[in-house]
Design a protein around this motif. Sequence first.
Motif: not given
Length: 56
Positions: A12-18, A52-56
């Motif tokens: 249920x995350x809104x972003x994946x952060x690397x 860095x992040x990517x919206x999910x």
Amino acid sequence: MGWALEQARAAGKRYLRMDCAAERPKLRAFYESLGFEYHSDWWLGSFHAARYQMPL
């Protein structure tokens, strides 16, 4: 990366952060080529990370 995206979505995350060492331009370019956007810098003592992040 597909596994990480699936896990973040399932949680249920809104972003994946690397995060990576800021002085690794090839890794940073790789994240950007996958669609991640630069978010911020972060320091832990003398270690400098780029986030860095990517919206999910």
